[in-house]
Design a protein around this motif. Structure first.
Motif, mmCIF file in Angstrom:
data_model
loop_
_atom_site.group_PDB
_atom_site.id
_atom_site.type_symbol
_atom_site.label_atom_id
_atom_site.label_comp_id
_atom_site.label_asym_id
_atom_site.label_seq_id
_atom_site.Cartn_x
_atom_site.Cartn_y
_atom_site.Cartn_z
ATOM 1 N N ARG A 35 0.813 -1.215 0.000
ATOM 2 C CA ARG A 35 0.000 0.000 0.000
ATOM 3 C C ARG A 35 0.847 1.266 0.000
ATOM 4 O O ARG A 35 0.525 2.263 -0.635
ATOM 5 C CB ARG A 35 -0.933 -0.008 1.206
ATOM 6 N N LYS A 36 1.957 1.170 0.734
ATOM 7 C CA LYS A 36 2.832 2.340 0.762
ATOM 8 C C LYS A 36 3.927 2.254 -0.297
ATOM 9 O O LYS A 36 4.864 3.045 -0.310
ATOM 10 C CB LYS A 36 3.483 2.459 2.145
ATOM 11 N N ASN A 40 1.753 2.553 -5.731
ATOM 12 C CA ASN A 40 0.563 3.133 -5.130
ATOM 13 C C ASN A 40 0.673 4.648 -5.011
ATOM 14 O O ASN A 40 -0.307 5.370 -5.184
ATOM 15 C CB ASN A 40 0.307 2.519 -3.764
ATOM 16 N N GLU A 41 1.884 5.085 -4.704
ATOM 17 C CA GLU A 41 2.099 6.545 -4.597
ATOM 18 C C GLU A 41 1.716 7.199 -5.927
ATOM 19 O O GLU A 41 1.088 8.259 -5.971
ATOM 20 C CB GLU A 41 3.563 6.841 -4.253
ATOM 21 N N LYS A 43 -0.288 5.882 -8.287
ATOM 22 C CA LYS A 43 -1.720 5.738 -8.564
ATOM 23 C C LYS A 43 -2.546 6.804 -7.844
ATOM 24 O O LYS A 43 -3.594 7.233 -8.326
ATOM 25 C CB LYS A 43 -2.197 4.346 -8.153
ATOM 26 N N LYS A 44 -2.047 7.227 -6.681
ATOM 27 C CA LYS A 44 -2.760 8.254 -5.928
ATOM 28 C C LYS A 44 -2.892 9.548 -6.745
ATOM 29 O O LYS A 44 -3.855 10.292 -6.611
ATOM 30 C CB LYS A 44 -2.025 8.557 -4.617
ATOM 31 N N THR A 65 2.179 -3.353 -12.905
ATOM 32 C CA THR A 65 2.098 -4.077 -11.626
ATOM 33 C C THR A 65 1.876 -5.568 -11.860
ATOM 34 O O THR A 65 2.459 -6.401 -11.171
ATOM 35 C CB THR A 65 0.945 -3.574 -10.707
#
Ligand code: DAH
Length: 344
Positions: A35-36, A40-41, A43-44, A65
């Motif tokens: 998640r971190k 993910n960064e 995708k945010k 991914t």
């Protein structure tokens, strides 16, 4: 953003190349895919893009991914197999090896001989005295006085008997005959008992003598018990224990607590009566002492010798085992050499 994604993918692929264990793989998974993680960064930040870009970059992010995930899975499978192989190789069991043998214990020859003798006498109507009537530590009263042994008898000497420091009259019993006194005290005949147990004598140890050994005491008191009963019972015992063909003989003897007294000899099994070291050249070995209970002994425990009579005997367990199984050294019973013990 696309470039950023490509760059991360490249870094991840680079990292993957260097990995050498499952644990390291997990680190990479954390670094990029958690998640971190770096993806993910990114995708945010998709929400800030135009719809069109969102679709393109989103699809690319998913594709990358997935690629990374399947690369990780492939590596994981590869390492897992490698680690498993290694482990199996190390833990390999050679089922053709003979295995470890744990030898089984068994009854000591003295125990089985004692049990055999006891059960013969039980079949002849004798019962075993309770333990407290046959203690190994006795007062001189039970070991000597009550058995009519005179104060100046040589058996009382410290050269023959072990005295304890508990008190000047407390000894390690030198014979099981004291059990006769315990068995008669406060009781009315008929009394028909045996008492197996260990006795101690201050001997020089050699092939025939040890400073402790085992005896089985017997006592039968009732109205009208005769020397014929004594002979009958002991001959029957010998017939059962040795078989009918073993030559035996009665000899007259002397014991302070019996009158008349006898000893029974059995032909030496080592030389078949020809005479050898074990039987001191006589061809015979003594297995027991016996006799009619001395009236003094009966009187001492409050039994009237004009009404009752009895016989008593005491046999050596080691002697009886030696003569049945041709054991030529008494020390073999006590040094617990498995090669000896496991023969019986
Ligand atoms: N107590 C004797 C001994 O140790 C053996 C013995 C002899 C026991 C005569 C008896 C007996 O009961 O009557 O040598």
């Amino acid at each position: 953003m696309k470039e950023q994604l490509e760059k991360i993918y490249q870094n991840a692929s680079c990292d993957l190349e260097k990995v050498s264990s499952i644990a390291e793989l997990e680190e990479i998974r954390g670094k990029y895919l958690s998640r971190k993680g770096e993806f993910n960064e990114i995708k945010k930040n998709l929400k800030n893009l135009s719809d069109e870009d969102k679709r393109v970059v989103g699809a690319l992010a998913n594709e990358i991914t997935q690629k990374l995930e399947s690369a990780l899975r492939a590596k994981h499978d590869e390492f897992y197999k490698k680690e498993l192989d290694e482990k199996l190789k190390q833990e390999r069991i050679d089922i053709t090896l003979p295995g470890k043998f744990t030898s089984q214990g068994r009854e000591h020859l003295l125990t089985s001989t004692t049990n055999e003798i006891v059960s013969i006498f039980q079949s002849l109507g004798f019962s075993v005295v309770p333990k407290e009537h046959s203690p190994e530590v006795e007062t001189e009263y039970y070991n000597f006085d009550a058995l009519n042994v005179p104060k100046d008898h040589p058996a009382r000497d410290v050269q023959d008997t072990f005295y304890t420091e508990l008190a000047s009259n407390v000894v390690l019993r030198s014979q099981t005959s004291g059990a006769q006194i315990h068995a008669m005290e406060g009781k009315n005949p008929p009394i028909r008992v045996i008492a197996p147990g260990r006795v101690y004598r201050n001997e020089n140890i050699n092939a025939r003598k040890n400073n402790f050994f085992h005896q089985i005491e017997g006592l039968y008191v009732d109205k009208g018990v005769t020397f014929g009963d004594l002979k009958g019972v002991l001959n029957e015992f010998i017939r059962i224990y040795f078989g009918a063909s073993r030559p035996t003989r009665f000899r007259n003897s002397f014991f302070p607590f019996t009158e008349p007294s006898a000893e029974i000899d059995v032909q030496c099994i080592m030389c078949e009566g020809k005479g050898c070291k074990i039987c001191s050249g006589t061809g015979w070995l003594e297995i027991l002492g016996a006799g009619m209970v001395d009236p003094n002994v009966l009187r001492g425990v409050g039994i009237d010798p004009d009404v009752y009579s009895g016989f008593a005997f005491g046999m050596g367990v080691e002697r009886l085992a030696m003569l049945k199984y041709a054991v030529d050294d008494i020390r073999l019973f006590f040094n617990n050499d498995e090669r000896f013990l496991k023969q019986f």
